[in-house]
Enzyme design. Structure first.
Site, short mmCIF file in Angstrom:
data_model
loop_
_atom_site.label_atom_id
_atom_site.label_comp_id
_atom_site.label_asym_id
_atom_site.label_seq_id
_atom_site.Cartn_x
_atom_site.Cartn_y
_atom_site.Cartn_z
N ALA A 1 -74.35 10.29 17.06
CA ALA A 1 -74.69 10.24 15.63
C ALA A 1 -75.14 8.85 15.20
O ALA A 1 -75.98 8.72 14.31
CB ALA A 1 -73.50 10.70 14.80
N THR A 2 -74.60 7.80 15.82
CA THR A 2 -75.03 6.45 15.45
C THR A 2 -76.53 6.32 15.66
O THR A 2 -77.27 5.87 14.77
CB THR A 2 -74.27 5.40 16.28
N ASN B 1 -65.47 10.79 6.91
CA ASN B 1 -64.64 10.75 8.11
C ASN B 1 -63.20 10.31 7.82
O ASN B 1 -62.31 10.61 8.58
CB ASN B 1 -65.27 9.85 9.18
N GLN C 1 -69.01 14.85 10.74
CA GLN C 1 -67.66 15.41 10.62
C GLN C 1 -67.68 16.86 10.15
O GLN C 1 -66.65 17.54 10.22
CB GLN C 1 -66.82 14.56 9.66
N THR D 1 -85.43 9.95 29.55
CA THR D 1 -85.07 11.15 30.31
C THR D 1 -83.89 11.85 29.63
O THR D 1 -82.89 11.21 29.30
CB THR D 1 -84.69 10.75 31.76
N CYS E 1 -59.62 -2.58 12.40
CA CYS E 1 -59.28 -3.88 12.98
C CYS E 1 -60.56 -4.62 13.30
O CYS E 1 -61.35 -4.17 14.11
CB CYS E 1 -58.51 -3.70 14.28
N1 PMP Z 1 -70.97 9.22 11.34
C1 PMP Z 1 -69.72 9.64 11.07
C2 PMP Z 1 -69.40 10.22 9.73
C3 PMP Z 1 -68.73 9.51 12.05
O1 PMP Z 1 -67.48 9.91 11.79
C4 PMP Z 1 -69.08 8.95 13.31
C5 PMP Z 1 -68.04 8.79 14.40
N2 PMP Z 1 -66.91 8.05 14.02
C6 PMP Z 1 -70.39 8.54 13.53
C7 PMP Z 1 -71.30 8.70 12.52
C8 PMP Z 1 -70.82 7.94 14.84
O2 PMP Z 1 -70.94 8.94 15.79
P1 PMP Z 1 -71.17 8.62 17.35
O3 PMP Z 1 -69.83 8.27 17.87
O4 PMP Z 1 -71.67 9.92 17.92
O5 PMP Z 1 -72.17 7.55 17.46
#
Ligand code: PMP
Length: 392
Positions: A73-74, A153, A181, A242, A328
Site C-alpha cells: 500500500a505504501t 488504522n 484497513q 517483473t 517510537c
Molecule cells: N495505509 C494504511 C492505512 C496502513 O495501515 C498501512 C500499513 N500499516 C499502509 C498504508 C502501508 O501498507 P504497506 O505495509 O502494504 O506498505
C-alpha cells in the site's frame, strides 16, 4: 492457547495457510516470468496472474484491467498521489488530504509540497471524521485530487466515502482512498462508492507481505498516472518490474477467501470486539474512541485513565501483542498524530491503545487478554491511590 496472544491484526495479519498452499508452486516448478510470451512457463505464470486479478477485482467490484500490482500500500499510495500530481501539475497543483492519514500518504504529500505542490490537510472532529463542508470549502480551481482514507488504522473510524466522492465528482476532481484497513474487512465497492483510485495490501488480509495493488478506474474519467518506476512498461505502463507472481497469487487467494468469509467474519469479529469492550468498560475510567461513528468491526482504540501507559506496555507485552497509539521514533515516543488531530492530550494519547482482532482470534484469547489488562489496570490504580494516601 499460545501466548503472547496476537491482537495486532491492523499492523499485519498472519497468513492464511490456504493462501500459502496456493502460492507454493509458484516459487518452485511454476517459476515462469509472466512477461515471457514465447513458452509455457510464461503462459502458466501469466494465467495465474490473470486469475488473481479477477479474484481481487471481484472483492472490490472492479474490472480486472483496473488492478495495478505494487509492492504494497505504501507504493500504491505513492503511485496514486505522485502519479496524479506529476501528470497534472502544470494545470492544477492542489491536493486535499486529512491530518489523520497514514504516513505513506502524509509523507508523500510533504514530498509534493517540496516540489511546489499545494496541500490542504483537513482537520477531524473528536471521533476522527472530516467535515464535508470543510472539504467543499477547501476546493479551488487548482484542486486535482482528494485523498481521504477509507478507514483509519489506529481507530477504525470509517470516513463518509460515498459523500466525499459526490463532492469530488461535482467539481471534476479525482478521488483517491487508502483502503488498506478496509478491504477484506467490510464490503468495499469502488463503483458504488465512486472511487477513482484505491490502494490496499495483501498482508492486512491474511496474504503475504510485499504485495499490494492500486485500483485505477479505467473509464469515466479515464485516469492517467505518471509511472513512479520505469522500465519494461508492465502493468499498462504504470508500474514496471517483473511481476511478483507468488505474491500476486497469494493476494488473489486472500481476496477470494475474504469475499467468501466477509459476512461471517464481520459478524464474528464485531461480537468479539464488543465483548472485549463491554468487559473492559466495567473497569470505569475507560473510553472507547470513535465508538459513536461507523468503524471497522475488528478493532478498538481504548483510553484508560489513571494508569502508566509505559508500564502497561512493559507488563502486558509478553502476554498480549497490541499497539500503542504512539510511534517510537529513535529514542523518543511521539504521540500519535491521529489522536492528536482528534484533540487528545499527550497524556491521554500515552494511555491509549489499539487492539485489533482477526480471522484466527478466539474467544479464549480475548478472555485471556481481558484478564491481563484488568489486572494491570487495577494494580496501577491501587498503586496510585496508595501513593496519594501516603502523601496525606
Ligand atoms: N495505509 C494504511 C492505512 C496502513 O495501515 C498501512 C500499513 N500499516 C499502509 C498504508 C502501508 O501498507 P504497506 O505495509 O502494504 O506498505
Amino acid at each position: 492457547m499460545n501466548t503472547p496472544v496476537y491482537l495486532d491484526n491492523n499492523a499485519t495479519t498472519p497468513m492464511d495457510p490456504r493462501v500459502l498452499e496456493e502460492m507454493l508452486p509458484y516459487f518452485l516448478n511454476k517459476f515462469g516470468n509472466a512477461a515471457s510470451r514465447t513458452h509455457a512457463f510464461g503462459w502458466e505464470a501469466e494465467e495465474a496472474v490473470e486469475i488473481a486479478r479477477e479474484n481481487i477485482a471481484d472483492l472490490i467490484g472492479a474490472n480486472p484491467k483496473e488492478i495495478v500490482f505494487t509492492s504494497g500500500a505504501t507504493e500504491a499510495n505513492n503511485l496514486a498521489i505522485k502519479g496524479v500530481f506529476e501528470n497534472n501539475f502544470l494545470e492544477r497543483n492542489h491536493i486535499i488530504t486529512v491530518e489523520t492519514e497514514h504516513k505513506a500518504v502524509l509523507d508523500t504529500c510533504r514530498h509534493i509540497e517540496k516540489l511546489g505542490g499545494n496541500i490542504t490537510y483537513l482537520p477531524v472532529d473528536s471521533n476522527g471524521l472530516i467535515n464535508l463542508s470543510d472539504l467543499e470549502n477547501a476546493i479551488t480551481d487548482q484542486t486535482v485530487l482528494i485523498a481521504v482514507m477509507y478507514a483509519n488504522n489506529e481507530t477504525g473510524a470509517i470516513q463518509p466515502i460515498p459523500e466525499i466522492s459526490v463532492i469530488a465528482k461535482k467539481y471534476g476532481i479525482l478521488f483517491f482512498t487508502d483502503a488498506t484497513q478496509a478491504v477484506g474487512k467490510i464490503p468495499v465497492d469502488v463503483h458504488a462508492d465512486g472511487i477513482d483510485l484505491m490502494s490496499f495490501s495483501a498482508h492486512k488480509l491474511y496474504g503475504p507481505k510485499g504485495i499490494g495493488a492500486l485500483f485505477v478506474r479505467k473509464n469515466n474519467p479515464a485516469i492517467n498516472l505518471t509511472a513512479q518506476i520505469d522500465g519494461g512498461g508492465h502493468e499498462r505502463n504504470m508500474r514496471s518490474g517483473t511481476l511478483n507472481v507468488p505474491g500476486i497469487v497469494g493476494l488473489g487467494k486472500a481476496c477470494e477467501l475474504c469475499l467468501e468469509e466477509l459476512n461471517s467474519e464481520e459478524k464474528k469479529l464485531t461480537e468479539l470486539r464488543n465483548y472485549f469492550e463491554t468487559e473492559l468498560l466495567k473497569l470505569n475510567g475507560v473510553i472507547i474512541n470513535s465508538k459513536a461513528i461507523p468503524r471497522l468491526p475488528h478493532c478498538t482504540n481504548i483510553s484508560f485513565s489513571d494508569i502508566d501507559g509505559d508500564k502497561m506496555i512493559l507488563e502486558a507485552g509478553s502476554q498480549i501483542a497490541f499497539s500503542r497509539s504512539s510511534a517510537c521514533t529513535s529514542a523518543t515516543m511521539e504521540p500519535s498524530h491521529v489522536l492528536k488531530a482528534m484533540g487528545f492530550s499527550d497524556e491521554n494519547i500515552h494511555n491509549s491503545f489499539r487492539f485489533s482482532f482477526g480471522r484466527f482470534t478466539t474467544r479464549e484469547e480475548v478472555d485471556y487478554a481481558i484478564q491481563v489488562i484488568d489486572k494491570i489496570v487495577k494494580e496501577h490504580r491501587s498503586e496510585r491511590n496508595y501513593g496519594h494516601h501516603q502523601i496525606v
